[in-house]
Design an enzyme around this catalytic site. Structure first.
Site, short mmCIF file in Angstrom:
data_model
loop_
_atom_site.label_atom_id
_atom_site.label_comp_id
_atom_site.label_asym_id
_atom_site.label_seq_id
_atom_site.Cartn_x
_atom_site.Cartn_y
_atom_site.Cartn_z
N CYS A 75 0.85 -1.20 0.00
CA CYS A 75 0.00 0.00 0.00
C CYS A 75 0.88 1.25 0.00
O CYS A 75 1.93 1.29 0.65
CB CYS A 75 -0.98 -0.01 1.17
SG CYS A 75 -0.52 0.90 2.62
N GLU A 76 0.47 2.22 -0.76
CA GLU A 76 1.27 3.43 -0.91
C GLU A 76 1.21 4.34 0.32
O GLU A 76 2.01 5.26 0.44
CB GLU A 76 0.85 4.20 -2.16
CG GLU A 76 -0.55 4.75 -2.12
CD GLU A 76 -0.98 5.39 -3.43
OE1 GLU A 76 -1.82 6.30 -3.37
OE2 GLU A 76 -0.49 4.98 -4.50
N HIS A 77 0.30 4.07 1.23
CA HIS A 77 0.16 4.93 2.41
C HIS A 77 1.09 4.55 3.55
O HIS A 77 1.58 5.41 4.28
CB HIS A 77 -1.28 4.93 2.90
CG HIS A 77 -2.24 5.45 1.88
ND1 HIS A 77 -3.47 4.87 1.64
CD2 HIS A 77 -2.14 6.48 1.01
CE1 HIS A 77 -4.09 5.53 0.68
NE2 HIS A 77 -3.30 6.51 0.28
N HIS A 78 1.31 3.23 3.74
CA HIS A 78 2.13 2.78 4.87
C HIS A 78 3.28 1.87 4.45
O HIS A 78 4.04 1.43 5.29
CB HIS A 78 1.27 2.03 5.89
CG HIS A 78 0.11 2.84 6.38
ND1 HIS A 78 -1.16 2.70 5.87
CD2 HIS A 78 0.05 3.82 7.31
CE1 HIS A 78 -1.97 3.56 6.47
NE2 HIS A 78 -1.27 4.24 7.34
N GLN A 116 -5.55 -0.54 -3.64
CA GLN A 116 -6.21 -1.66 -4.33
C GLN A 116 -7.14 -1.18 -5.44
O GLN A 116 -7.23 -1.82 -6.49
CB GLN A 116 -6.97 -2.50 -3.31
CG GLN A 116 -7.68 -3.70 -3.91
CD GLN A 116 -8.37 -4.54 -2.87
OE1 GLN A 116 -7.93 -4.63 -1.72
NE2 GLN A 116 -9.46 -5.17 -3.25
N HIS A 144 -5.39 -6.34 4.00
CA HIS A 144 -4.40 -5.27 4.10
C HIS A 144 -3.77 -5.26 5.49
O HIS A 144 -4.46 -5.08 6.49
CB HIS A 144 -5.08 -3.91 3.83
CG HIS A 144 -5.57 -3.78 2.43
ND1 HIS A 144 -5.00 -2.91 1.53
CD2 HIS A 144 -6.57 -4.41 1.76
CE1 HIS A 144 -5.63 -3.00 0.37
NE2 HIS A 144 -6.58 -3.92 0.48
N CYS A 146 -2.01 -3.03 6.76
CA CYS A 146 -2.14 -1.72 7.41
C CYS A 146 -3.40 -1.67 8.27
O CYS A 146 -3.47 -0.90 9.23
CB CYS A 146 -2.12 -0.58 6.39
SG CYS A 146 -3.41 -0.67 5.14
#
Length: 183
Positions: A75-78, A116, A144, A146
């Site tokens: 995931c690009e956030h975490h 996703q 996920h 995260c």
């Protein structure tokens, strides 16, 4: 250290208060750099090279589905993994794609930083671009880390996304047939 990212991983490990010279961590920056490069190798891949001519003329006009394609992404956030399976369907328009190429397309886009929802769209648009299909449908179910390891810590949550293009979007019966066949 030979991998260009190894220095950055050493800084991260040192930054959390660990000693990279201790026995268990001596080679970790290099190993982590190589692993991260592998997990993001989708950036170095090219769709036309990946397909490598594996398109074949065909007069088939019925739905083709490749089910339960395992996928692993970040995931690009975490920068935490998410993993699951993809179902990819298309209705040919004069050409069919080599079976393994569908899975390779999934892997190419999964091995990038993203969400996703975007992964689902990227796969659908790539299959459409390559095949010129009358319709493409992609559905992904994933877990996920995260959400499982941090934050709300919900262990059994699963996210489902879908993208419908062409006849899958225009025809409720075609969409329903796809959804029924992947259950």
């Amino acid at each position: 250290m030979t991998h260009p990212l190894a220095t950055q991983f050493e800084q991260i490990i040192t930054g959390i208060g660990e000693d990279v010279s201790r026995e268990g961590l001596e080679k970790t920056p290099e190993r982590a750099a190589k692993a991260f490069a592998y997990l993001t190798e989708g950036y170095t891949q090219n769709l036309s090279e990946l397909i490598n001519g594996a398109l074949f003329e065909s007069d088939l006009d019925e739905m083709i589905i490749v089910r339960d394609i395992e996928l692993y992404s970040l995931c690009e956030h975490h920068l935490l993994p998410f993993f699951g399976r993809a179902q990819v369907a298309y209705i040919p328009n004069g050409r069919v794609l080599g079976l393994s190429k569908v899975a390779r397309i999934v892997d190419m886009f999964a091995r990038r930083l993203q969400i996703q929802e975007q992964l689902t769209r990227d796969i659908a648009e790539a299959v459409q671009e390559v095949t010129g299909a009358r319709g493409v449908a992609v559905q992904i179910e994933a877990r996920h880390l995260c959400m499982m390891m941090r934050g709300v810590a919900k262990q059994n949550s699963e996210m489902s996304t879908s993208v419908m293009l062409g006849t899958f979007r225009e025809s409720q019966s075609t969409r329903n047939e796809f959804l029924q066949l992947i259950r």
